[in-house]
Design a protein around this motif. Structure first.
Motif, mmCIF file in Angstrom:
data_model
loop_
_atom_site.group_PDB
_atom_site.id
_atom_site.type_symbol
_atom_site.label_atom_id
_atom_site.label_comp_id
_atom_site.label_asym_id
_atom_site.label_seq_id
_atom_site.Cartn_x
_atom_site.Cartn_y
_atom_site.Cartn_z
ATOM 1 N N ALA B 267 36.613 -16.340 23.860
ATOM 2 C CA ALA B 267 35.829 -17.221 24.723
ATOM 3 C C ALA B 267 34.650 -16.414 25.275
ATOM 4 O O ALA B 267 34.826 -15.258 25.660
ATOM 5 N N THR B 291 36.996 -19.668 31.998
ATOM 6 C CA THR B 291 36.948 -20.340 30.701
ATOM 7 C C THR B 291 38.078 -21.370 30.614
ATOM 8 O O THR B 291 39.170 -21.136 31.152
ATOM 9 N N VAL B 292 37.785 -22.498 29.949
ATOM 10 C CA VAL B 292 38.819 -23.517 29.754
ATOM 11 C C VAL B 292 39.946 -22.975 28.875
ATOM 12 O O VAL B 292 41.067 -23.444 28.946
ATOM 13 N N ASP B 324 32.590 -22.771 26.629
ATOM 14 C CA ASP B 324 33.557 -23.828 26.952
ATOM 15 C C ASP B 324 33.190 -25.171 26.323
ATOM 16 O O ASP B 324 34.046 -25.858 25.771
#
Lengths: 408, 408
Positions: B267, B291-292, B324
């Protein structure tokens, strides 16, 4: 090796390759196969080398050779011995058929993989069904994989995760006031209006064929023997009927010496089948109360219920029910003793088994297999965290102060 | 067929049958096997008849014969062709290794089935680890199945479902302020104090052995060929290392002609490995942003990161990162085109693959396998329903009116 379909009641015969719902007489249709040829092809030695999905039993599934399988790897789920839970319950030979590892987290994947494969082969562009949750997300997933449009009708109070999951696959979701039966009426009406292919339980003849593979797997995983007892959840009874159909077919194929005793597991607030079985009456539709086992919340099993009753009476099966507290306790025990976290609907079979043992309706020394139908991961998440609440109070105070300003 | 363990850095040799963490030199230990004998036992014809779990590769797993396997049916997950997603991305030979069907819904089940089996065999009573979520619930499930106590340390802001799931198995959960690295410090401290068996990534030598079976399965499911490219998620890099280890071992066993090109997927807000690989520098720990892809939120991969870097450089591998928005878009595409709903962490590999294609770092005509590491079912449920909000507004109005009353 599908030869034809016939009516489960009047035995009227139908040719394959066309779209069917119920028989002219109103009863469901079942596909029929050339079992003599199937028995040759499906010898244990052959099966052992096949793919680890329900499609290993292709000779007794209705999809014609050359047609596209819509598959996400469903089936051949683990048959797990449950020694620690068994010790708690005084059951030396307890096993669990763990269906939560199927695509979309429930055994509904089997029936919908089959139904959507057939729908696509028959030229459908839109598929639909009413659902308490699991069947809806399974239909949505397989429709996405097949490139078909899915329309899912859910009761409005369904757990939010089911809506999120079903929409994630791009399906059209409609929430309906009331129970799954109300969702069913809404679905049927729109299907008729728009010409959608209906995948409602037993309304098309193929879902049950996918589901019956649970029975084949249990027998194969036990070395081609059926357990003495199989406990299957029963809302309207499709799973019960499918499992029984699998074992009956295997008996005709000569794959198992004898069928298991089938036990239908219901939630006490939705016990139409259990009540009729106990009172030796016909099924009376009932106004059901709330149950944590959302997948079992069906008040009127209708024709399917009568069918389950017939199977119970003809094969000496049993039916049982459990209260929500018992179901939640069973869920906890299963997770803590065996490392299997199922949802309440998936745990109901364990709770009902405990009742049946207490009522001396199941021999504790027998080999018992409980179908655990769904993962626990769809359980509604707990209330928002402290931070979130704190934020609400802050904004509330702010608004209050503004209003006070305006008021003074 | 475990012969010994040796240090991945100084090559110091250790005998089996004792509890180990890192080597005296500080580097992780790897188990070693009699690969010549393993190669004979594991001939394709033999393997084809074995159980559909990761344990089919028992000759290259560390558990001694006769020791109890702590298994919930992990592994042999579907390798699914992704023609519809592939068409969207211009990839004619794209496949997905769908790990969401593992027990507890993620590939963490493999490593923890192995680690807990070894912990039990070595006499542990308590096991523990720090986790971003999936490893914690997997440890809890296998500990429950083994009858061991589990202690799981999670970052405080982890999705609530992870806490609920982990506690459902009866594990002791401790939420820690900060990131997984902070949870790691808290876990290590308490493990030392109480003498718990630590299952933290590469801190015990066996988790990675369970995880490497992903590589074995991909090769077996492709008919004992490795794909040209394997995309593996990389937080601190354990999965990447494990997959690479599997392929390297198979090459030595003579099972595959050549190893795949390995791509590490990160990510963007946690891109320590990608940054070092691009800049051809050593890894610099970084303060990561949100971050998701919670499973990828690691700022300091430490020694494991250096190791990933070494693998990338020695084998001509690549590393990539995604924002994301790209990860969420990939998640949506995967669900809607292939019927596979993965979490953001599980979808990151697809997003990174799209970036690598745009950067011409992957040949679109090659056979590509993306490891999708987790189910989407652990996604945080959406905000409360309309009714709940309506209720808040009502109570707010009520309070406002009271205040106004008090104010006037």
């Amino acid at each position: 090796m599908l030869t034809h379909l016939d009516c489960t009641k009047c035995e009227k015969r139908y040719e394959p390759g066309r779209v069917y719902t119920f028989c002219a007489c109103g009863a469901p249709l079942f596909p029929r196969y050339d079992l003599a040829r199937a028995a040759l092809e499906m010898r244990p030695g052959h099966l052992a080398l096949r793919e680890p999905t329900m499609w290993r039993y292709r000779e007794v599934l209705p999809l014609a050779e050359g047609e596209e399988r819509v598959s996400l790897g469903e089936g051949l789920t683990p048959l797990l011995p449950a020694p620690r839970l068994g010790a708690r319950l005084g059951l030396p030979r307890l096993a669990v058929k763990e269906e939560g590892g199927n695509p979309t987290g429930s055994f509904k994947a089997r029936g919908l993989s089959m139904a959507v494969s057939m729908a696509k082969a028959l030229g459908a562009t839109d598929v639909c069904l009413p659902s308490a949750g699991n069947a809806g997300s399974a239909l949505a997933a397989y429709a996405a994989a097949a490139g078909l449009r899915a329309h899912v009708f859910l009761p409005r109070d369904v757990a939010r995760l089911f809506v999120m999951e079903t929409e994630a696959y791009g399906a059209h979701v409609e929430t309906v006031d009331g129970l799954i039966t109300d969702a069913g009426r809404a679905c049927a009406a729109q299907a008729k209006e728009h010409g959608w292919y209906e995948c409602a339980t037993l309304k098309e003849p193929y879902r049950v064929e996918g589901k019956k593979t649970m029975g084949y797997e249990i027998a194969e995983q036990m070395g081609w023997r059926a357990p003495d007892v199989v406990v299957a959840p029963a809302a309207v009874g499709e799973t019960f009927i499918a499992a029984h159909r699998g074992f009956a077919e295997m008996e005709r194929l000569g794959f198992i010496p004898k069928r298991p005793l089938m036990a239908a597991a219901q939630a006490a607030p939705a016990n139409a089948i259990t009540k009729a079985w106990r009172d030796e009456t016909a099924i009376a539709p009932l106004k059901i109360g709330y149950t944590v086992a959302e997948g079992l919340a069906a008040g009127n099993p209708g024709r399917k219920g009568d069918w389950v009753l017939r199977i119970l009476r003809e094969t000496g099966g049993v039916a049982g029910q459990a209260e929500d507290e018992e179901i939640l306790e069973a869920q906890k025990m299963l997770a803590r003793t065996e490392g299997i976290w199922a949802g309440p609907t998936g745990s109901a079979g364990i709770a009902v088994l405990m009742r049946l043992l207490a009522d001396k309706q199941v021999d504790p020394t027998s080999t018992i297999c409980v179908i655990v139908s769904e993962t626990g991961l769809k359980t509604e998440a707990p209330p928002p965290s402290r931070e979130a609440i704190a934020f609400d109070e802050a904004s509330l105070r702010r608004l209050v102060l503004e209003k006070l300003g305006a008021g003074s």
